[in-house]
Design an enzyme around this catalytic site. Sequence first.
Site, PDB file in Angstrom:
ATOM      1  N   LEU A 511       2.146  -0.047  24.756  1.00 16.17           N
ATOM      2  CA  LEU A 511       1.491   1.239  24.572  1.00 16.17           C
ATOM      3  C   LEU A 511       1.626   2.116  25.807  1.00 16.17           C
ATOM      4  O   LEU A 511       1.585   3.329  25.739  1.00 16.17           O
ATOM      5  CB  LEU A 511       0.002   1.030  24.278  1.00 16.17           C
ATOM      6  CG  LEU A 511      -0.335   0.331  22.965  1.00 16.17           C
ATOM      7  CD1 LEU A 511      -1.807   0.016  22.908  1.00 16.17           C
ATOM      8  CD2 LEU A 511       0.058   1.201  21.786  1.00 16.17           C
ATOM      9  N   GLY A 515      -4.109   0.931  34.609  1.00 19.67           N
ATOM     10  CA  GLY A 515      -4.336   0.944  36.043  1.00 19.67           C
ATOM     11  C   GLY A 515      -3.635  -0.197  36.762  1.00 19.67           C
ATOM     12  O   GLY A 515      -3.149  -0.040  37.866  1.00 19.67           O
ATOM     13  N   PHE A 516      -3.547  -1.366  36.151  1.00 23.77           N
ATOM     14  CA  PHE A 516      -2.995  -2.495  36.895  1.00 23.77           C
ATOM     15  C   PHE A 516      -1.981  -3.292  36.090  1.00 23.77           C
ATOM     16  O   PHE A 516      -1.736  -4.461  36.363  1.00 23.77           O
ATOM     17  CB  PHE A 516      -4.099  -3.418  37.400  1.00 23.77           C
ATOM     18  CG  PHE A 516      -5.080  -3.798  36.337  1.00 23.77           C
ATOM     19  CD1 PHE A 516      -4.770  -4.752  35.388  1.00 23.77           C
ATOM     20  CD2 PHE A 516      -6.324  -3.189  36.278  1.00 23.77           C
ATOM     21  CE1 PHE A 516      -5.668  -5.099  34.408  1.00 23.77           C
ATOM     22  CE2 PHE A 516      -7.228  -3.527  35.298  1.00 23.77           C
ATOM     23  CZ  PHE A 516      -6.899  -4.481  34.360  1.00 23.77           C
ATOM     24  N   VAL A 519       0.049  -2.209  28.925  1.00 21.05           N
ATOM     25  CA  VAL A 519      -0.888  -2.365  27.823  1.00 21.05           C
ATOM     26  C   VAL A 519      -0.089  -2.516  26.532  1.00 21.05           C
ATOM     27  O   VAL A 519       0.853  -1.765  26.293  1.00 21.05           O
ATOM     28  CB  VAL A 519      -1.825  -1.145  27.721  1.00 21.05           C
ATOM     29  CG1 VAL A 519      -2.840  -1.356  26.620  1.00 21.05           C
ATOM     30  CG2 VAL A 519      -2.520  -0.901  29.037  1.00 21.05           C
ATOM     31  N   LYS A 533      -4.360  -5.638  27.943  1.00 21.02           N
ATOM     32  CA  LYS A 533      -3.942  -5.141  29.241  1.00 21.02           C
ATOM     33  C   LYS A 533      -3.586  -6.356  30.088  1.00 21.02           C
ATOM     34  O   LYS A 533      -4.408  -7.236  30.319  1.00 21.02           O
ATOM     35  CB  LYS A 533      -5.099  -4.365  29.868  1.00 21.02           C
ATOM     36  CG  LYS A 533      -4.671  -3.418  30.951  1.00 21.02           C
ATOM     37  CD  LYS A 533      -5.886  -2.889  31.657  1.00 21.02           C
ATOM     38  CE  LYS A 533      -6.131  -1.433  31.390  1.00 21.02           C
ATOM     39  NZ  LYS A 533      -7.299  -0.959  32.145  1.00 21.02           N
ATOM     40  N   ASP A 630     -12.518   7.425  38.240  1.00 16.48           N
ATOM     41  CA  ASP A 630     -11.176   7.852  37.835  1.00 16.48           C
ATOM     42  C   ASP A 630     -11.213   8.434  36.422  1.00 16.48           C
ATOM     43  O   ASP A 630     -10.413   8.075  35.570  1.00 16.48           O
ATOM     44  CB  ASP A 630     -10.198   6.677  37.939  1.00 16.48           C
ATOM     45  CG  ASP A 630      -8.744   7.155  37.938  1.00 16.48           C
ATOM     46  OD1 ASP A 630      -8.517   8.371  38.157  1.00 16.48           O
ATOM     47  OD2 ASP A 630      -7.845   6.335  37.714  1.00 16.48           O
TER      48      ASP A 630
END
Length: 823
Positions: A511, A515-516, A519, A533, A630
């Site tokens: 997708l 952030g890390f 996904v 994720k 964020d």
Amino acid sequence: MEGLGILLVCSFLLSHLTISAAVDTLNTTQLMRDGDTIVSAGGRFELGFFSPGASRKKYLAIWYKQIPVKTAVWVANRELPLNDSSGFLKLTKQGILVLLDRNRRTVWSSNSSRPARNPVAQLLDSGNLIVREENDSNPENLLWQSFDYPCDTLLQGMKLGRNLITGLDRYLSSWKSPDDPSHGNFTYRFEVGGFPELILREGSVVRFPPGPWNGLRFSGTPELRPNKFFTVSVVINETEVYDTYELHNSTILSRMVLSQNGLWERLTWTDRTQSWEVFVIVQMDNCDNYALCGAYGSCNASNTPECSCLKGFVPQFPKNWDAKNWSNGCARKTPLNCSTDGFLKFSGVKLPDSRKSWFNYSMTLEECKNLCTKNCSCTAYSNIDIRDGGSGCLLWFVDLVDIQQFTENGQEIYIRMAASELDQIESIKSKEKERVRVAFVCVLTAAVLIVGLSLVLYLWRKRYHEKPGLLTYVPESSSNVKNQNEDLELPSFDLAAIVFATDNFSMKNKLGEGGFGAVYKGILKDGLEIAVKRLSKSSGQGLDEFKNEVIHIAKLKHRNLVELLGCCIQGDEKMLIYEFMPNKSLDFLIFDETQSMSLDWPMRYNIINGIARGLLYLHQDSRQRIIHRDLKAANVLLDSEMNPKISDFGLARSFGDKETEANTRKVVGTYGYMAPEYAIDGLYSIKSDVFSFGVLVLEIVNGNCNRGFCHPDHQLNLLGHAWRLFAEGKSFELVASAIRDTGNASEVLRSIHVGLLCVQHSPEDRPNMSNVVMMLGSQGPLPQPRQPGFFNERDLVDQSSSSSASQKLLSSNDFTIGMSEAR
Ligand SMILES: *[C@@H]1O[C@H](CO)[C@@H](O)[C@H](O)[C@H]1NC(C)=O
Ligand SMILES: *[C@@H]1O[C@H](CO)[C@@H](O)[C@H](O)[C@H]1NC(C)=O
Ligand SMILES: *[C@@H]1O[C@H](CO)[C@@H](O)[C@H](O)[C@H]1NC(C)=O
Ligand SMILES: *[C@@H]1O[C@H](CO)[C@@H](O)[C@H](O)[C@H]1NC(C)=O
Ligand SMILES: *[C@@H]1O[C@H](CO)[C@@H](O)[C@H](O)[C@H]1NC(C)=O
Ligand SMILES: *[C@@H]1O[C@H](CO)[C@@H](O)[C@H](O)[C@H]1NC(C)=O
Ligand SMILES: *[C@@H]1O[C@H](CO)[C@@H](O)[C@H](O)[C@H]1NC(C)=O
Ligand SMILES: *[C@@H]1O[C@H](CO)[C@@H](O)[C@H](O)[C@H]1NC(C)=O
Ligand SMILES: *[C@@H]1O[C@H](CO)[C@@H](O)[C@H](O)[C@H]1NC(C)=O
Ligand SMILES: *[C@@H]1O[C@H](CO)[C@@H](O)[C@H](O)[C@H]1NC(C)=O
Ligand SMILES: *[C@@H]1O[C@H](CO)[C@@H](O)[C@H](O)[C@H]1NC(C)=O
Ligand SMILES: *[C@@H]1O[C@H](CO)[C@@H](O)[C@H](O)[C@H]1NC(C)=O
């Protein structure tokens, strides 16, 4: 008054003494001229002449002595200011304070409860201006006190309410404007007649009652818990009815104020910012609008729509009701038949308007019930005092309005119902119980089976364990990780199931990048769609963010936050599993020319409100209280019904109850959404999230992202552009063409206005999220925004949008320029 004037002119000739510095009293031979002041003994308060805000008129007022911001807590001549500085204050021999203008006309005067012998006026450290006999300082024997004639401020020790013997009614009324202390539109007073209740009115219209006092708090303020800062108390007896409060640490300057726009709020002086910060606003949300849901309606602030009918009731006019016009309320499904009626218990509510209620503090609930049963016009009963298991009796004889539903600290009320209605409700309940019982048996059976199976599996694995490499996806259960999981009570997914669901993390299921890590979309065997994720193994980075996200989101549950279903930690694979959001993230929709056509104004407005509620929950209502840090369009996901859900908690921080601001050396976040004090000083607080929220609102209205915004006419970013249009009164030009036709102009303009309030440069100026939610939901006047932060940022910093800007960037010269300009 005439006689008084003549008398004064005479005494004038005799007395020309002007008070000298640093006294706290005024006697009958002294004058207080403009420029003179009286200071209370401890140096806390000062009495003198004062011009509020931009006004040049003069008022006799009491203000805090110790702080640089002159804050009037009491004004004598509210309605009739002096036009110049030739006024003076005098105490007559009768013990009456008079304020005279240059022509010796009385502009204002106090009065006295009895004739005086040798009176003296004194300013006390509590902020109370009193007149007493010089040799008698017993507080019971005062001739007059300013605390009996409050303006818009309730100081510690003041009574808001009535003396039922003398008829004295101490109530608050708002100022007209910051420049004008004369009576504004709002009053807040104890109304007696039935059960005494505090009522906030705008003109004659009831706006907000905090609800009947239940011994611990007002019924409608469940969030007002005992705390270490102040204690509110209420006295209701035959002689007196009043509300008052005590500060636990009297070195802290804190006051309750009825604001010009009708908010009942606590302000506390903050040394660090040198300003008054809002500590509590008693009105929290839409449900605090009086009788929003009409008779027998019930308001639940965390629900959309907020109003529903109480059990046993249906909308009076279903068409109006569906159009969110709830004012007509609900009607009984089954009419009452006095003799056979019973009562249905409702829990967790704000008690209805009880201004017409009958009450008796010494009755028990049983006696109360009997009394209500006997009288056919009695619609409900409840305890008055909820302490020690409850006591007292409160009876209603009218239609019940202003009921709210709370998740905690609500009360119980028994509402009259027709017998047949009660029977029906009872039978539904027993069916539900039956269903629960069946479910319980099923769960139990399943549990037994699972335990059995696990045992078998465990024995089997034990035997197999000698052959390494065979079962790589079976939990390695590093005991460390396992403990962590247990602490968080987070469901653990099996790696094999995830591999299957995502088709072994195939590219077609990817997708995007979170952030890390990447996904992926997945479909579990049972058909449930999930988003996975996956912490990237290669970089070695992101583990902190992964842990952070788990810690923060695991315990959060709100309809506007993305829901974490579980995690999967096996070997060096670390993954988080979320509910899948079919409509992707907000940035895909609003910034794309074709996609954005499908997003009409009602949807956008719903999204703005949803994000606001999600953020409010993070900031105030979640157990840990969290700053997201964020917030941006890419981190707002949309479910199948286009409801927004805030995601990506990799950078979130929680803060304690008291501490609402923190400092960080590592500035993280996304440029364009970052508040100036955070980007520059690394100072983050809930107000930095509010800033990001404001940017987001303007983006949703405009359809361009703040940093990428480019306007042909000038070098401003979106914030600057919005600000300029607002200042020129042309806000509507900001609105994306896609929604010009569907937009409800007042909602759109209101959203822009609120957005601008959120992006103001100084964090103290920005509203908090509960204000934001309220401002979005109401129609009242909004404060004027000041200049936004970073509004020329586009010229100053041109680093690429990054998720983790380092300290180095911040010390670049460009930024220093930005800082001095912004200050
Ligand atoms: C009022 O106070 C002044 C200054 O302290 C003093 O000189 C004067 O005698 C006082 N007058 C009366 C009536 O007490
Ligand atoms: C101040 O000026 C206004 C307008 O001229 C007048 O109505 C008012 O009475 C004046 N106030 C006093 C205290 O003289
Ligand atoms: C004092 O003045 C206030 C307002 O002017 C008035 O309402 C009140 O009745 C007066 N009290 C006495 C004791 O005269
Ligand atoms: C104050 O003085 C008056 C007369 O001087 C006297 O009658 C009264 O008792 C005194 N009160 C107190 C509390 O001393
Ligand atoms: C007070 O009410 C009047 C009339 O409704 C309105 O024009 C005015 O703006 C209101 N003032 C404030 C401060 O809300
Ligand atoms: C009412 O409450 C006040 C304050 O607690 C107290 O001083 C007063 O005596 C009470 N009156 C009665 C009749 O109980
Ligand atoms: C009261 O507040 C001040 C200032 O915040 C603090 O220094 C002091 O320790 C507090 N006192 C108590 C008793 O908590
Ligand atoms: C209020 O609404 C929320 C959201 O729909 C729901 O979870 C909650 O149970 C409701 N509260 C009450 C007391 O009904
Ligand atoms: C709501 O309905 C009532 C009664 O039908 C009507 O008088 C009122 O104007 C309506 N309010 C709004 C805001 O449409
Ligand atoms: C009320 O209940 C009584 C007893 O069940 C019955 O006789 C009577 O008809 C009922 N009245 C109405 C208006 O339903
Ligand atoms: C309140 O209830 C008590 C106990 O039932 C009774 O003795 C008392 O008279 C009642 N007071 C009033 C004002 O009805
Ligand atoms: C029921 O209560 C109302 C309101 O207190 C009262 O006016 C009425 O007389 C009572 N009726 C009976 C039958 O007691």
